[in-house]
Design a protein around this motif. Structure first.
Motif, mmCIF file in Angstrom:
data_model
loop_
_atom_site.group_PDB
_atom_site.id
_atom_site.type_symbol
_atom_site.label_atom_id
_atom_site.label_comp_id
_atom_site.label_asym_id
_atom_site.label_seq_id
_atom_site.Cartn_x
_atom_site.Cartn_y
_atom_site.Cartn_z
ATOM 1 N N PRO A 154 -2.461 2.363 14.781
ATOM 2 C CA PRO A 154 -1.699 1.824 13.469
ATOM 3 C C PRO A 154 -2.401 1.465 12.305
ATOM 4 C CG PRO A 154 -1.795 -0.142 14.722
ATOM 5 C CD PRO A 154 -2.811 0.765 15.420
ATOM 6 N N ASN A 155 -1.278 1.338 11.423
ATOM 7 C CA ASN A 155 -1.852 1.721 9.843
ATOM 8 C C ASN A 155 -1.715 -0.314 9.322
ATOM 9 O OD1 ASN A 155 -3.076 3.347 8.460
ATOM 10 N ND2 ASN A 155 -1.012 4.289 8.790
ATOM 11 N N HIS A 156 -2.478 -0.759 8.513
ATOM 12 C CA HIS A 156 -2.367 -2.525 8.400
ATOM 13 C C HIS A 156 -1.353 -2.554 7.352
ATOM 14 C CE1 HIS A 156 -3.359 -6.711 7.800
ATOM 15 N NE2 HIS A 156 -4.052 -6.738 8.436
ATOM 16 N N TYR A 157 -0.184 -3.502 8.008
ATOM 17 C CA TYR A 157 0.953 -3.964 7.181
ATOM 18 C C TYR A 157 0.274 -4.741 5.510
ATOM 19 C CZ TYR A 157 0.092 -8.854 6.972
ATOM 20 O OH TYR A 157 0.017 -10.298 6.996
ATOM 21 N N PHE A 158 -0.725 -5.474 5.590
ATOM 22 C CA PHE A 158 -1.255 -5.563 3.825
ATOM 23 C C PHE A 158 -1.682 -4.391 3.050
ATOM 24 C CE2 PHE A 158 -3.467 -8.101 0.968
ATOM 25 C CZ PHE A 158 -2.696 -8.621 0.293
ATOM 26 N N ARG A 159 -2.607 -3.100 3.848
ATOM 27 C CA ARG A 159 -2.770 -2.365 3.316
ATOM 28 C C ARG A 159 -1.945 -1.886 2.354
ATOM 29 N NH1 ARG A 159 -8.148 -0.172 2.559
ATOM 30 N NH2 ARG A 159 -7.748 2.233 2.229
ATOM 31 N N MET A 160 -1.277 -1.461 3.472
ATOM 32 C CA MET A 160 0.530 -1.085 2.619
ATOM 33 C C MET A 160 1.135 -1.305 1.195
ATOM 34 S SD MET A 160 2.302 -0.165 5.826
ATOM 35 C CE MET A 160 1.739 1.349 7.015
ATOM 36 N N MET A 161 0.716 -3.257 1.720
ATOM 37 C CA MET A 161 1.782 -3.486 0.649
ATOM 38 C C MET A 161 0.783 -4.136 -1.182
ATOM 39 S SD MET A 161 3.173 -6.801 2.820
ATOM 40 C CE MET A 161 4.201 -6.811 4.017
ATOM 41 N N LYS A 162 -1.014 -3.568 -0.458
ATOM 42 C CA LYS A 162 -1.642 -4.641 -1.840
ATOM 43 C C LYS A 162 -1.928 -2.429 -2.603
ATOM 44 C CE LYS A 162 -6.551 -5.104 -2.986
ATOM 45 N NZ LYS A 162 -7.539 -5.355 -2.569
ATOM 46 N N GLU A 163 -1.796 -1.030 -1.441
ATOM 47 C CA GLU A 163 -2.058 0.219 -1.889
ATOM 48 C C GLU A 163 -0.356 0.525 -2.940
ATOM 49 O OE1 GLU A 163 -4.633 2.508 1.510
ATOM 50 O OE2 GLU A 163 -2.217 2.931 0.623
ATOM 51 N N LEU A 164 0.541 0.190 -1.994
ATOM 52 C CA LEU A 164 1.999 -0.005 -3.152
ATOM 53 C C LEU A 164 1.904 -0.651 -4.605
ATOM 54 C CD1 LEU A 164 4.351 0.432 -1.130
ATOM 55 C CD2 LEU A 164 3.095 2.434 -1.854
ATOM 56 N N SER A 165 1.836 -2.249 -4.564
ATOM 57 C CA SER A 165 1.323 -2.793 -5.887
ATOM 58 C C SER A 165 1.068 -1.980 -6.472
ATOM 59 C CB SER A 165 1.137 -4.049 -4.826
ATOM 60 O OG SER A 165 1.950 -5.220 -3.859
ATOM 61 N N MET A 166 -0.390 -1.192 -6.416
ATOM 62 C CA MET A 166 -1.311 -1.168 -7.803
ATOM 63 C C MET A 166 -0.984 0.066 -8.120
ATOM 64 S SD MET A 166 -5.103 -2.221 -5.512
ATOM 65 C CE MET A 166 -6.134 -0.951 -6.884
ATOM 66 N N LEU A 167 -0.070 1.216 -7.374
ATOM 67 C CA LEU A 167 0.089 2.678 -7.167
ATOM 68 C C LEU A 167 1.549 2.394 -8.048
ATOM 69 C CD1 LEU A 167 -0.060 5.126 -6.424
ATOM 70 C CD2 LEU A 167 1.284 5.184 -5.511
ATOM 71 N N GLY A 168 2.386 1.539 -7.820
ATOM 72 C CA GLY A 168 3.291 0.812 -8.789
ATOM 73 C C GLY A 168 3.390 0.454 -10.014
ATOM 74 N N PHE A 169 1.528 0.033 -10.283
ATOM 75 C CA PHE A 169 1.596 -0.955 -11.370
ATOM 76 C C PHE A 169 1.196 -0.246 -12.559
ATOM 77 C CE2 PHE A 169 -1.670 -3.774 -14.255
ATOM 78 C CZ PHE A 169 -0.292 -4.358 -14.793
ATOM 79 N N PHE A 170 -0.065 0.428 -11.800
ATOM 80 C CA PHE A 170 -0.524 1.428 -12.898
ATOM 81 C C PHE A 170 0.419 2.845 -13.069
ATOM 82 C CE2 PHE A 170 -4.128 -1.390 -11.117
ATOM 83 C CZ PHE A 170 -4.954 -2.158 -12.475
ATOM 84 N N THR A 171 0.981 3.009 -12.166
ATOM 85 C CA THR A 171 1.638 4.227 -13.164
ATOM 86 C C THR A 171 2.833 3.623 -13.682
ATOM 87 O OG1 THR A 171 3.226 4.476 -10.643
ATOM 88 C CG2 THR A 171 1.253 5.471 -11.147
ATOM 89 N N SER A 172 3.066 2.167 -13.708
ATOM 90 C CA SER A 172 4.681 2.411 -14.761
ATOM 91 C C SER A 172 3.865 2.102 -16.047
ATOM 92 C CB SER A 172 4.609 0.359 -14.112
ATOM 93 O OG SER A 172 3.937 -0.224 -14.716
ATOM 94 N N GLU A 173 4.581 1.861 -16.758
ATOM 95 C CA GLU A 173 4.954 2.608 -18.421
ATOM 96 C C GLU A 173 3.810 0.928 -19.171
ATOM 97 O OE1 GLU A 173 7.194 1.951 -23.147
ATOM 98 O OE2 GLU A 173 7.894 2.717 -20.387
ATOM 99 N N ILE A 174 3.921 -0.375 -18.500
ATOM 100 C CA ILE A 174 3.358 -1.370 -18.757
ATOM 101 C C ILE A 174 1.931 -1.418 -18.452
ATOM 102 C CG2 ILE A 174 3.450 -3.589 -18.396
ATOM 103 C CD1 ILE A 174 6.089 -4.394 -18.641
ATOM 104 N N GLY A 175 1.594 -1.097 -17.578
ATOM 105 C CA GLY A 175 0.486 -0.550 -16.411
ATOM 106 C C GLY A 175 -0.255 0.089 -17.436
#
Length: 205
Positions: A154-175
């Motif tokens: 199984p995948n590690h839950y915190f890796r998911m959280m970190k990946e989505l945090s980074m993906l969400g931020f850097f694809t946002s207008e602000i990021g």
């Protein structure tokens, strides 16, 4: 920045592939992410029903706080300013397999339990320093786990959280415009742009 570029950049930063990347690159439709749920949808024969319960506002706000600890405001705005939590909730709902959805949701409880164990307080009530120390420890844990992880594990839950945090931020207008350098309408291609140490990376190419 295209979705493919964003996924590639996050994968590079994380040192591996992004969980759910195959769905993210094909549109992240619920029907795609439900393929492994195993329950047939009676209203749409041949389709698989998704039994995933969407994150509620409190959980979404919690994710925003987690993301903001991973990507805090410095000289540029952080994940909270980009309102990353709702993005993470949508990606979990639409781009993760049922197995990974369960891991992620269980991970919210695991993170809270880890916070209680570390400081005697829940994550939301913890100080910024306590939050950072906790997530740093969890990040170390997921990196060690990922090094020896087998494909069937199984995948590690915190890796998911970190990946989505980074993906969400850097694809946002602000990021894209504050943390990265951005040109809305790029001109000619220049393969030899001068670079000084400390310059922000380009959001457009």
């Amino acid at each position: 920045m295209t979705r493919r570029d964003a996924v590639a950049r996050v994968a590079l930063l994380m040192g591996g592939t992004v969980i759910g990347a195959e769905f993210m690159l094909t549109g992240c439709s619920p029907s795609t992410s439900d393929k492994q749920a195993g329950t047939q949808d009676s209203k749409n024969p041949g389709q698989v029903a998704n039994n995933f319960k969407a994150l509620n506002p409190e959980q979404t706000a919690y994710l925003t706080e987690v993301a903001d600890t991973i990507l805090p405001a410095t000289k540029t705005p952080g994940a909270k300013a980009a309102n990353v939590g709702p993005f993470m909730a949508v990606m979990v709902r639409d781009c993760y397999t049922p197995e990974d959805q369960k891991i992620f949701m269980d991970g919210l409880d695991k993170l809270e339990a880890a916070s209680q164990k570390a400081s005697g307080k829940g994550f939301i009530k913890s100080t910024p320093a306590e939050r950072t120390a906790l997530l740093t420890a969890l990040d170390k844990e997921q990196r060690e786990y990922t090094k020896t992880k087998k494909p069937e594990d199984p995948n590690h839950y915190f890796r998911m959280m970190k990946e989505l945090s980074m993906l969400g931020f850097f694809t946002s207008e602000i990021g894209a415009t504050k943390a990265l350098r951005y040109v809305a309408v790029p001109g000619r291609y220049d393969g030899n742009v001068p670079y000084k140490k400390g310059d922000r990376a380009w959001a457009t190419s």
